[in-house]
Design an enzyme around this catalytic site. Structure first.
Site, PDB file in Angstrom:
ATOM      1  N   GLU A 161     111.485   6.441 -28.441  1.00  6.01           N
ATOM      2  CA  GLU A 161     111.435   6.104 -29.519  1.00  6.01           C
ATOM      3  C   GLU A 161     112.563   6.380 -29.714  1.00  6.01           C
ATOM      4  O   GLU A 161     113.768   7.627 -29.310  1.00  6.01           O
ATOM      5  CB  GLU A 161     110.425   7.636 -29.485  1.00  6.01           C
ATOM      6  CG  GLU A 161     109.985   8.267 -30.726  1.00  6.01           C
ATOM      7  CD  GLU A 161     109.532   9.283 -30.950  1.00  6.01           C
ATOM      8  OE1 GLU A 161     110.462  10.241 -31.201  1.00  6.01           O
ATOM      9  OE2 GLU A 161     108.729  10.527 -30.399  1.00  6.01           O
ATOM     10  N   CYS A 171     111.431  13.447 -35.575  1.00  5.37           N
ATOM     11  CA  CYS A 171     111.207  12.036 -36.122  1.00  5.37           C
ATOM     12  C   CYS A 171     110.361  11.217 -36.918  1.00  5.37           C
ATOM     13  O   CYS A 171     110.030  10.177 -37.074  1.00  5.37           O
ATOM     14  CB  CYS A 171     110.555  11.745 -34.275  1.00  5.37           C
ATOM     15  SG  CYS A 171     109.501  11.976 -33.725  1.00  5.37           S
TER      16      CYS A 171
END
Length: 504
Positions: free
Chosen positions: A263, A300
């Site tokens: 990620e 994020c």
């Protein structure tokens, strides 16, 4: 519970020191000397995990569920120590860390409940038809089986939920896979406390000692050694695109490539449709500013880009956001390097032609202050740097000429973790036109909300097309995360006496 920390590695149930050390200086003034591991420590941990896999992969779902729950209990027993270490190392407030600890233990218990139910195994049975013509059909049974030892990389921005006992570790252990964690050097005390909790749970549940390894280190070499080790069967990573892509390339270049679940973050675009802006401009502006600055913007899913059509409604939204951001005090960022990178990224945006700076508070050292910019749609189209993630509390408002620009704006975006639409019922047709583009680029699409905060649940998807992640078909949050570390195996005409517990 107060434990004396060593700064060592945990390998096959024993704490190991390295000759080489690095220093970690906390905000509490404590200098912590940490063993700096490398290929030798990785080799020991990977071999121990390989040996442990032979027995751990054969444990029952109930045994693994009880193990996950015991890890959660052992973490909670160290709650005060973990919070104290985490605040000192990361600068995150105690309330945030307490919440993150709850999320960490909560997902361990959720995964325990999930594997007990057994549905994740996708069990299938095609009964034999011995009298079928022109050829008999064999008995076929399919079940998902664990793939082997998994490498997990601790994340800088989540010292608990995406690190030592975070979602990747919990998912791999739930699947029946041993784990080797490469600890993040920004929070070695926090990581060791959690590793000690896992070690206690291993002993209490009678699990093989090598089922969990914990290797400290501040160099790129230790991470490279981990993903290139031939006994590691998959890797999970949360961090920067640059570091993650380097690890991904190593995984792909191995003689036997392995899956890499990385990620890398995203800018998480927000689309403000006309009637929503007309009805709720101030409310949305204030909410966006709050989301943008949450945790110093170090999420994020931070919503860094807003697309909206020009006009008085956008001016009202902008005014509300500026007012809210001006009230937001500078916050301590996770590391000095992250703070410096954030300021560098903001400076790059300021230098782009066609970009206007709306908020630019100065902050020294490790502090990060909100920044807000406004760009024309032409500037956005002409300068790809504006679409790059700036990790911190920075936002860009991209001014569109009118509703027809919304689909065009969506088409310019690369892979994202999230995309958000603010709309009223009267914006329906415009939203329908946007959805095909957003489905193509995003793993989660929100309506009339903000993406910071990822619910740990069966239906959650936390991934997206590259460069948000390296594998858009998986998720690192939610119970479907377990599937990353399983593979289907078909058993043909298997004698009943050999049937696996997972068949039932």
């Amino acid at each position: 519970m107060t434990e004396t920390l060593s700064g060592y590695h945990l390998i096959e149930g024993e704490w190991h020191a390295s000759d080489k050390r690095f220093k970690s200086l906390g905000l509490d003034g404590l200098e912590f000397k940490v063993s700096s591991g490398g290929a030798p420590e990785i080799d020991l941990a990977a071999r121990a995990a390989h040996v442990a896999f032979k027995s751990y992969s054969q444990t029952t779902r109930e045994q693994r569920a009880a193990f996950l729950e015991k890890i959660a209990d052992c973490i909670e027993a160290r709650a005060e120590d973990i919070t104290a270490a985490g605040t000192a190392e990361t600068g995150l407030p105690a309330a945030r860390l307490n919440g993150e600890r709850g999320r960490t233990t909560g997902q361990l218990r959720l995964f325990a409940e999930h594997i007990r139910a057994g549905g994740y195994l996708d069990r299938r049975h095609t009964p034999a038809q011995p009298d079928r013509q022109p050829a008999p059909r064999p008995d076929l049974r399919l079940v998902q089986r664990p793939i082997g030892p998994v490498a997990v990389f601790g994340a800088s921005n989540f010292p608990l939920a995406f690190s030592t006992a975070g979602g990747d570790t919990a998912a791999a252990l739930a699947a029946g896979c041993p784990v080797v964690v490469k600890a993040h050097p920004a929070h070695p005390r926090t990581g060791e406390l959690v590793a000690r909790a896992i070690s206690e749970a291993i002993e209490a549940c009678g699990m093989p000692a090598g089922v969990f390894g914990f290797v400290q280190g501040e160099t790129h070499e230790v991470g490279a050694a981990l993903v290139s080790h031939p006994l590691i069967r998959a890797a999970a990573f949360t961090g920067s695109l640059r570091a993650g892509r380097a690890l991904f390339d190593i995984c792909a270049a191995r003689p036997e490539p392995i899956p890499f679940y990385g990620e890398f973050g995203s800018v998480n675009p927000v689309f403000l449709l006309p009637d929503a802006l007309r009805e709720r401009a101030t409310q949305i502006g204030e909410g966006w500013a709050t989301s943008l600055t949450l945790g110093a913007g170090q999420f994020c899913t931070n919503p860094g880009i807003v697309f909206a059509a020009q006009g008085s409604e956008l001016d009202a939204f902008t005014s509300a956001a500026i007012t809210a951001l001006n009230k937001s005090a500078p916050q301590i960022m996770l590391t000095d390097a992250i703070a410096a990178s954030y300021k560098k990224g903001c400076n790059h945006i300021r230098e782009v032609p066609g970009v206007e700076t709306l908020v630019a508070h100065q902050a020294s050292g490790r502090l990060g202050a909100p920044s807000l910019f406004r760009a024309s749609f032409d500037a956005w189209l002409s300068n790809p740097v504006l679409a790059e993630e700036v990790f911190g509390p920075a936002g860009i408002i991209v001014v569109l000429q009118g509703p027809d620009d919304f689909p065009r704006a969506a088409e310019t975006l690369s892979g994202q973790l999230t995309a958000t639409i603010h709309m009223q019922p009267t914006d329906h047709d415009l939203a329908v036109g946007l959805l095909p583009s957003l489905e193509r680029i995003a793993g989660r699409i929100l309506f009339n909300g903000f993406p910071t905060g990822v619910e740990v649940a069966d239906a959650m998807v936390h991934s997206g097309p590259y460069p948000a992640t390296s594998n858009f078909g998986a998720t690192s949050v939610g119970t479907m995360a377990i599937r990353r570390f399983l593979r289907p195996v078909c058993y043909q005409d298997m004698p009943e006496g050999l049937w696996l517990p997972d068949f039932s």
